[in-house]
Enzyme design. Structure first.
Site, mmCIF file in Angstrom:
data_model
loop_
_atom_site.group_PDB
_atom_site.id
_atom_site.type_symbol
_atom_site.label_atom_id
_atom_site.label_comp_id
_atom_site.label_asym_id
_atom_site.label_seq_id
_atom_site.Cartn_x
_atom_site.Cartn_y
_atom_site.Cartn_z
ATOM 1 N N CYS A 78 126.853 79.015 33.473
ATOM 2 C CA CYS A 78 125.982 78.472 32.424
ATOM 3 C C CYS A 78 126.710 78.554 31.074
ATOM 4 O O CYS A 78 127.109 79.634 30.646
ATOM 5 C CB CYS A 78 124.685 79.275 32.399
ATOM 6 N N CYS A 125 147.014 46.714 39.083
ATOM 7 C CA CYS A 125 146.309 47.781 38.349
ATOM 8 C C CYS A 125 144.834 47.890 38.740
ATOM 9 O O CYS A 125 144.175 48.856 38.403
ATOM 10 C CB CYS A 125 146.434 47.549 36.852
HETATM 11 S S1 SF4 Z 1 145.934 40.325 38.065
HETATM 12 FE FE1 SF4 Z 1 146.226 41.440 36.171
HETATM 13 S S2 SF4 Z 1 144.414 42.731 35.965
HETATM 14 FE FE2 SF4 Z 1 144.478 42.017 38.090
HETATM 15 S S3 SF4 Z 1 145.553 43.637 39.182
HETATM 16 FE FE3 SF4 Z 1 147.101 42.121 38.592
HETATM 17 S S4 SF4 Z 1 147.872 42.883 36.635
HETATM 18 FE FE4 SF4 Z 1 145.940 43.954 36.996
#
Ligand code: SF4
Ligand SMILES: Cc1cc2nc3c(=O)[nH]c(=O)nc-3n(C[C@H](O)[C@H](O)[C@H](O)COP(=O)(O)O)c2cc1C
Ligand code: SF4
Length: 429
Positions: free
Chosen positions: A135, A382
């Protein structure tokens, strides 16, 4: 139908669903109603002194139309005398002998105080003890709760004092308000802990009223730091569970807590090493009956997976959680847009243009329809476009053969240091 019962550090429970020590476990009336609704166990609202509290004490963060995405409180432990709680624990255990009752305890870091309270709660028939070293407010200012939990040696010493007299399993509940949770977990184990539970609440300030300029919540115009919990904290809790689960020096059963509100959350925590779970905020938001859906959902899931017992889930994803340095840096995924499911909202294009690698082109197909297409050679995989895409199945992240052998960061460093070594040796030689 699969067997939902668990054996948690020797504590038997009809299912893995326990109420966390909090307002829903404040009285015998509540815990008995929870057991009737289907909860397998309850960790009684922390017992100790003083019997006092703040008014007001709760606040919530509503986000994007969802109420209680996060929850914050500045309350203390039980607001009822120990004798009253003990009487109700005794009566509840007598009425529900097969359900699990754990006593959550907090006293000053003094050996005789721990001995005294342990003996008193074990005398009324609890199945285990949970030491509240988590806590973050109120009690912490007086050397208890997170103030203890942030000092590994003190966790170890107090656990050892409890173990000197305890006859039931001892669970150490930990604070997330610390840099490396495994340090405290290891000390708890050194002190003799039979299990650990995590997380308690995270230091937070829920908000500021922009009209009155008061903090939220406030007590007569003054606010203070409180503890954060609810769905918003789940990723933090899960990572801390994972860190403890893969640490061989910890090696005791884990009760997973933090942001659990659905059966899917339960499965995730169990896969990541929890033998059981505890819930607070979701019950404060929706009531005891959420457990019905959790039981059904878990049962169906186990049947679908062909698993006879929920215990078979425990820890199955732990080997899939490793150090960043052990990830294959040559693994490659790219985004691929599925025209059939795309609603042409352009969100992916904007995200990739403004925040990633500018590789989603706006084109026109043979029928003259505007389409979006990923230049796969420039895509870094990404995931951002698929995260912002509102249409199910419109973007797949596809694994490609990168054409090079797997190599982790650690392997890469080894190769580089090897090269440096031979280079300089050759030069020197
Ligand atoms: S298209 Fe662009 S946003 Fe989508 S995974 Fe590839 S780099 Fe990333
Ligand atoms: C209002 C409130 C009171 C709490 N009181 C206690 C307590 O007395 N003892 C304790 O160990 N944890 C206490 N907690 C922490 C919860 O047991 C739990 O660890 C935390 O809320 C995370 O779980 P959740 O995201 O399901 O709420 C409290 C939490 C809330 C919201
Ligand atoms: S975000 Fe999804 S739905 Fe919107 S344009 Fe991109 S792929 Fe299509």
């Amino acid at each position: 139908m699969a067997d939902l019962s668990i054996d948690f550090a020797g504590i038997k429970s009809p299912n893995p669903f326990w109420l966390a020590s909090a307002p829903p476990t404040n009285t015998g009336y509540q815990v008995q109603r929870a057991f009737e609704a289907g909860w397998g166990g309850a960790v009684w609202k922390t017992l100790g002194e003083p019997v006092i509290n703040t008014s007001s004490r709760f606040a919530a963060v509503h986000f994007g139309g969802q109420r209680v995405a996060g929850f914050n409180n500045i309350e203390l432990i039980t607001d009822r005398p120990l004798e009253v709680n003990l009487k109700e624990i005794y009566e509840t255990k007598k009425r529900f002998p097969n359900n699990t009752i754990i006593a959550s305890l907090m006293v000053e870091p003094k050996q005789e105080k721990w001995h005294e309270i342990v003996k008193r709660v074990e005398a009324v028939g609890v199945d285990g003890l949970e030491l509240n070293f988590g806590c973050p407010h109120g009690m912490a200012e007086r050397g208890m709760g997170a103030a203890s939990g942030q000092q590994p040696d003190l966790v170890q010493a107090q656990t050892a004092w409890v173990k000197e007299v305890a006859t039931t399993p001892v669970i150490v509940k930990m604070t997330p308000n610390i840099t490396d949770i495994t340090v405290v977990a290891r000390h708890a184990v050194k002190g003799g802990a039979d299990a650990i539970s995590l997380i308690n609440t995270i230091n937070s300030l829920a908000g500021v009223d922009i009209h009155s300029w008061n903090t939220i919540p406030n007590v007569g115009g003054q606010g203070a730091h409180g503890g954060y919990c609810g769905p918003a904290v789940k990723p933090i809790a899960l990572s801390m569970v994972a860190e403890c689960a893969r640490d061989r020096a910890v090696g005791v059963p884990i009760s997973g807590i933090g942001g659990i509100s659905t059966w899917q959350d339960v499965v995730e925590f169990m896969l990541m090493g929890s033998t059981g779970i505890q819930v607070c905020t979701a019950v404060m938001h929706h009531g005891f009956r959420i457990v019905e859906e959790m039981i059904d959902g878990l049962n169906n899931y186990l049947d679908e997976k062909g698993l006879a017992s929920v215990m078979e889930l425990v820890g199955k994803s732990v080997p899939k959680y490793s150090n960043w340095g052990d990830l294959d840096l040559n693994y490659k995924v790219v985004a691929r847009i599925n025209e059939d499911n795309c609603i042409n909202c352009n969100k992916c294009h904007i995200a990739c243009e403004d925040a990633s690698h500018q590789c989603i082109d706006m084109l026109t197909n043979a029928e003259g329809k505007a389409i979006l297409q990923v230049r796969e050679e420039d895509c870094v995989g990404c995931n951002l476009c698929s995260i912002v895409c509102p249409a199910d199945g419109a973007i797949d992240m596809v694994a490609l053969d990168s054409g090079v052998a797997p190599m982790t960061w650690n392997q890469r460093n080894q190769v580089i240091s090897g090269l440096n070594g031979s280079y300089s040796e050759a030069e020197v030689g």
